[in-house]
Design an enzyme around this catalytic site. Structure first.
Site, PDB file in Angstrom:
ATOM      1  N   LYS A  65     -49.864  16.567  -4.088  1.00  0.00           N
ATOM      2  CA  LYS A  65     -49.680  15.156  -4.503  1.00  0.00           C
ATOM      3  C   LYS A  65     -51.004  14.522  -4.897  1.00  0.00           C
ATOM      4  O   LYS A  65     -51.063  13.698  -5.795  1.00  0.00           O
ATOM      5  CB  LYS A  65     -49.053  14.336  -3.356  1.00  0.00           C
TER       6      LYS A  65
ATOM      7  N   GLY B 136     -44.501  18.947   2.348  1.00  0.00           N
ATOM      8  CA  GLY B 136     -45.893  18.499   2.276  1.00  0.00           C
ATOM      9  C   GLY B 136     -46.769  19.520   1.579  1.00  0.00           C
ATOM     10  O   GLY B 136     -46.319  20.620   1.224  1.00  0.00           O
ATOM     11  N   ASP B 137     -48.024  19.127   1.336  1.00  0.00           N
ATOM     12  CA  ASP B 137     -49.010  20.000   0.686  1.00  0.00           C
ATOM     13  C   ASP B 137     -48.570  20.448  -0.708  1.00  0.00           C
ATOM     14  O   ASP B 137     -48.913  21.543  -1.157  1.00  0.00           O
ATOM     15  CB  ASP B 137     -49.320  21.251   1.534  1.00  0.00           C
ATOM     16  N   GLU B 138     -47.817  19.600  -1.380  1.00  0.00           N
ATOM     17  CA  GLU B 138     -47.336  19.974  -2.721  1.00  0.00           C
ATOM     18  C   GLU B 138     -48.410  19.802  -3.791  1.00  0.00           C
ATOM     19  O   GLU B 138     -48.219  20.205  -4.934  1.00  0.00           O
ATOM     20  CB  GLU B 138     -46.117  19.114  -3.126  1.00  0.00           C
TER      21      GLU B 138
ATOM     22  N   SER C 122     -49.157  21.623 -13.312  1.00  0.00           N
ATOM     23  CA  SER C 122     -50.575  21.933 -13.132  1.00  0.00           C
ATOM     24  C   SER C 122     -50.768  23.443 -13.171  1.00  0.00           C
ATOM     25  O   SER C 122     -50.005  24.212 -12.586  1.00  0.00           O
ATOM     26  CB  SER C 122     -51.131  21.312 -11.850  1.00  0.00           C
ATOM     27  N   VAL C 123     -51.798  23.846 -13.914  1.00  0.00           N
ATOM     28  CA  VAL C 123     -52.065  25.280 -14.109  1.00  0.00           C
ATOM     29  C   VAL C 123     -53.457  25.658 -13.609  1.00  0.00           C
ATOM     30  O   VAL C 123     -53.986  26.708 -13.931  1.00  0.00           O
ATOM     31  CB  VAL C 123     -51.896  25.682 -15.599  1.00  0.00           C
TER      32      VAL C 123
ATOM     33  N   GLN D 221     -47.260  13.732   3.178  1.00  0.00           N
ATOM     34  CA  GLN D 221     -46.271  14.711   3.660  1.00  0.00           C
ATOM     35  C   GLN D 221     -45.165  14.903   2.600  1.00  0.00           C
ATOM     36  O   GLN D 221     -45.404  14.631   1.434  1.00  0.00           O
ATOM     37  CB  GLN D 221     -45.682  14.320   5.018  1.00  0.00           C
TER      38      GLN D 221
ATOM     39  N   THR E 245     -42.349  14.928  10.545  1.00  0.00           N
ATOM     40  CA  THR E 245     -43.345  13.966  11.013  1.00  0.00           C
ATOM     41  C   THR E 245     -42.586  12.712  11.443  1.00  0.00           C
ATOM     42  O   THR E 245     -41.351  12.693  11.442  1.00  0.00           O
ATOM     43  CB  THR E 245     -44.426  13.716   9.947  1.00  0.00           C
TER      44      THR E 245
ATOM     45  N   THR F 285     -55.488  21.440   4.909  1.00  0.00           N
ATOM     46  CA  THR F 285     -56.709  20.653   4.708  1.00  0.00           C
ATOM     47  C   THR F 285     -57.116  19.966   6.002  1.00  0.00           C
ATOM     48  O   THR F 285     -58.298  19.805   6.295  1.00  0.00           O
ATOM     49  CB  THR F 285     -56.466  19.529   3.658  1.00  0.00           C
TER      50      THR F 285
ATOM     51  N   GLY G 256     -54.157  14.863   4.172  1.00  0.00           N
ATOM     52  CA  GLY G 256     -55.551  15.012   3.759  1.00  0.00           C
ATOM     53  C   GLY G 256     -55.693  15.772   2.461  1.00  0.00           C
ATOM     54  O   GLY G 256     -54.883  16.641   2.160  1.00  0.00           O
ATOM     55  N   HIS G 257     -56.669  15.374   1.686  1.00  0.00           N
ATOM     56  CA  HIS G 257     -57.016  16.196   0.531  1.00  0.00           C
ATOM     57  C   HIS G 257     -58.506  16.049   0.232  1.00  0.00           C
ATOM     58  O   HIS G 257     -59.154  15.125   0.709  1.00  0.00           O
ATOM     59  CB  HIS G 257     -56.155  15.888  -0.699  1.00  0.00           C
TER      60      HIS G 257
ATOM     61  N   PRO H  81     -53.083  28.521   8.508  1.00  0.00           N
ATOM     62  CA  PRO H  81     -52.470  29.197   7.357  1.00  0.00           C
ATOM     63  C   PRO H  81     -51.067  28.643   7.143  1.00  0.00           C
ATOM     64  O   PRO H  81     -50.351  28.391   8.108  1.00  0.00           O
ATOM     65  CB  PRO H  81     -52.404  30.671   7.780  1.00  0.00           C
TER      66      PRO H  81
ATOM     67  N   ASP I 160     -49.971  28.379 -11.959  1.00  0.00           N
ATOM     68  CA  ASP I 160     -50.863  29.514 -12.253  1.00  0.00           C
ATOM     69  C   ASP I 160     -50.867  30.551 -11.131  1.00  0.00           C
ATOM     70  O   ASP I 160     -51.168  31.719 -11.367  1.00  0.00           O
ATOM     71  CB  ASP I 160     -52.291  29.013 -12.504  1.00  0.00           C
TER      72      ASP I 160
HETATM   73  P1  IMP Z   1     -47.397  15.376  12.806  1.00  0.00           P
HETATM   74  O1  IMP Z   1     -47.197  14.570  11.579  1.00  0.00           O
HETATM   75  O2  IMP Z   1     -48.828  15.661  13.124  1.00  0.00           O
HETATM   76  O3  IMP Z   1     -46.653  14.786  13.977  1.00  0.00           O
HETATM   77  O4  IMP Z   1     -46.725  16.813  12.571  1.00  0.00           O
HETATM   78  C1  IMP Z   1     -45.329  16.961  12.430  1.00  0.00           C
HETATM   79  C2  IMP Z   1     -44.997  18.041  11.397  1.00  0.00           C
HETATM   80  O5  IMP Z   1     -45.387  17.589  10.115  1.00  0.00           O
HETATM   81  C3  IMP Z   1     -45.734  19.366  11.628  1.00  0.00           C
HETATM   82  O6  IMP Z   1     -44.897  20.420  11.206  1.00  0.00           O
HETATM   83  C4  IMP Z   1     -46.915  19.267  10.692  1.00  0.00           C
HETATM   84  O7  IMP Z   1     -47.405  20.530  10.304  1.00  0.00           O
HETATM   85  C5  IMP Z   1     -46.278  18.524   9.527  1.00  0.00           C
HETATM   86  N1  IMP Z   1     -47.258  17.763   8.730  1.00  0.00           N
HETATM   87  C6  IMP Z   1     -47.834  16.588   9.061  1.00  0.00           C
HETATM   88  N2  IMP Z   1     -48.664  16.182   8.087  1.00  0.00           N
HETATM   89  C7  IMP Z   1     -48.608  17.115   7.133  1.00  0.00           C
HETATM   90  C8  IMP Z   1     -49.223  17.240   5.849  1.00  0.00           C
HETATM   91  O8  IMP Z   1     -49.994  16.398   5.384  1.00  0.00           O
HETATM   92  N3  IMP Z   1     -48.888  18.356   5.141  1.00  0.00           N
HETATM   93  C9  IMP Z   1     -48.010  19.282   5.593  1.00  0.00           C
HETATM   94  N4  IMP Z   1     -47.402  19.193   6.774  1.00  0.00           N
HETATM   95  C10 IMP Z   1     -47.697  18.123   7.539  1.00  0.00           C
END
Ligand code: IMP
Length: 442
Positions: free
Chosen positions: A16, A12-14, A412-413, A223, A238, A298, A40-41, A303, A332
């Site tokens: 997207k 996740g958090d790549e 993306s840079v 995710q 998740t 987000t 979220g973003h 962290p 970058d």
């Molecule tokens: P849950 O989706 O809230 O049940 O969390 C399960 C796992 O997925 C945890 O390690 C979260 O940090 C991770 N996770 C859920 N949503 C995101 C996301 O949008 N980005 C990164 N990690 C996520």
């Protein structure tokens, strides 16, 4: 090519959102097919910031239909907050549609998510506390409440009465917490129904009709692959199908309708929450990546754990998702490092793994095998084409392609729309011949 899927290939958090925003500028419809407000973003449009968790960022484009499909679990309170925020800032939400089969996140899901994590103590998953796991658990147990139940409050109340008895028993007896009040929940959800009722339809017909008409439908994953309920690093995942295959179930389209799958990968790796992460750097370099890449959640502000690019997990993602290409984000962030490591395999006892090991304990305990590449010292954030990048940067991307065996289509840079280099000319022609609408996703 009407059906395009964007999926996360790591944890996740790549980034997207950046890629879907770019592609949404060329799409007729954008569909969320899994997850909930755990994603979220932030989107910036003409200097105005929008925080989106449930509504696809396509909503900022007046002619794009936005769909929250059946595979998503919806917290109506969060959804309404987003709707209100958009409307207050002058963005119309008339193009939003919500699946009648999507499940609702209920207040007891959130209580149980938090309480369950607390109970696990050190072994906690590190969830976002948004009630996602308990909501999907109820869906699978066939005791969930769906958006369509909001359209008949008698049914809604009957279901709520039934389930709340059981949930309150668990809340009181197992977790020793205060029970939830039926009337409070009912009245809240009655109000929610008034607001979101008008958006609820059977979205699978809508999506298939658009595909029949050869319209461009963008399926926006949330995710990442390693957080997938079946194929991720279970139980540190998740509760939904985050992979490209999840589109079929989560949106109600057949596999033959998916024409292109783009996997998004950060130029390094991050993870929030617990679970194995072989290339994690609990070191200066990890701190460097976190600060330079602003790696803080987000949704929760936590962290993120940071480390080097891991080609083992990318090869796995490429297989699981049938990736056609990879979009590399935040390249970058690596500028200025003398050398950059890529994980090419894992070592565990006498074994070397080039594919993801079958046992979770091995993924926990393995040592990454690194190849070290020369870094680049130049600022690459204003460069517009692949051939303009420093030789070392090109080598890094080329090595990723070799190791993952999938071409890199975009890079993306920087955070702005103009800071995405489209490496694949054919893709550029296929997807970007239309007028570009402008927003910025960070
Ligand atoms: P849950 O989706 O809230 O049940 O969390 C399960 C796992 O997925 C945890 O390690 C979260 O940090 C991770 N996770 C859920 N949503 C995101 C996301 O949008 N980005 C990164 N990690 C996520």
């Amino acid at each position: 090519m009407p059906g395009i899927v964007v999926v996360g290939t790591q944890w996740g958090d790549e980034g997207k959102g950046r890629i879907t925003d770019l592609l949404a500028s060329q799409a007729d419809m954008v569909v969320r097919y899994q997850g909930g407000d755990n994603a979220g973003h932030t989107v910036v449009l003409d200097g105005v910031k929008f925080k989106l968790h449930l509504i696809p960022s396509g909503i900022l484009y007046p002619n794009v239909m936005c769909v929250i499909a059946n595979g998503v679990v919806i917290n109506p309170e969060v959804l309404i907050e987003e709707l209100t925020n958009l409307e207050n800032k002058g963005v119309s939400t008339k193009n939003l549609r919500i699946s009648c089969n999507a499940h609702l996140v209920m207040p007891y899901h959130i209580v149980l998510d938090k309480a369950g994590e607390y109970r696990l103590g050190k072994s906690k998953i590190g969830t976002t506390h948004k009630g996602i796991g308990p909501a999907y658990a109820d869906k699978a147990a066939r005791s969930g409440i769906r958006t369509q139940d909001l359209l008949d409050l008698k049914i809604f109340r009957t279901k709520l009465e039934e389930i709340l008895k059981f949930k309150n028993a668990v809340i009181e007896k197992v977790y020793e917490l205060e029970p939830l009040d039926l009337e409070v929940i009912f009245n809240k959800y009655k109000d929610y129904a008034d607001i979101i009722g008008k958006y609820i339809v059977d979205t699978s017909f809508l999506i298939n009709k658009s595909l029949d008409e050869n319209k461009r439908v963008l399926f926006e994953g949330a995710q990442g692959t390693l957080l997938d309920i079946d194929h991720g690093t279970y139980p540190y995942v998740t509760s939904s199908s985050t992979i490209s295959g999840g589109v079929c179930v989560g949106a109600g389209v057949g596999p033959g309708r998916l024409d292109e799958v783009i996997g998004v990968a950060k130029a390094y790796t991050t993870r929030v929450g617990s679970g194995p992460f072989p290339t994690e750097e609990v070191s200066k370099i990890g701190d460097y990546l976190r600060e330079k890449g602003f790696e803080y959640g987000t949704t929760t502000g936590r962290p993120r754990r940071c480390g080097w690019f891991d080609s083992v997990i990318l090869r796995y993602s490429a297989m699981i998702n049938s990736l056609d290409s990879i979009a590399i984000t935040k390249l970058d962030v690596l500028s200025g490092l003398d050398s950059i490591k890529i994980c090419v395999g894992y070592k565990y006892k006498d074994h070397v793994f080039y594919d993801l090991p079958p046992h979770q304990s091995i993924i926990h305990k393995c040592e990454p095998i690194y190849q070290e590449l020369k870094g680049w010292n130049r600022d690459i954030s204003s460069l517009k084409s692949f051939k303009d990048l420093p030789e070392e940067t090109q080598n890094y991307i080329n090595r990723i392609e070799e190791l993952v065996k999938v071409p890199v289509s975009m890079i993306s840079v920087g955070a702005e729309r103009s800071q995405i280099i489209i490496k694949d000319e054919a893709l550029k022609q296929r997807l970007f011949e239309r007028h570009m609408r402008s927003t910025l996703i960070v």
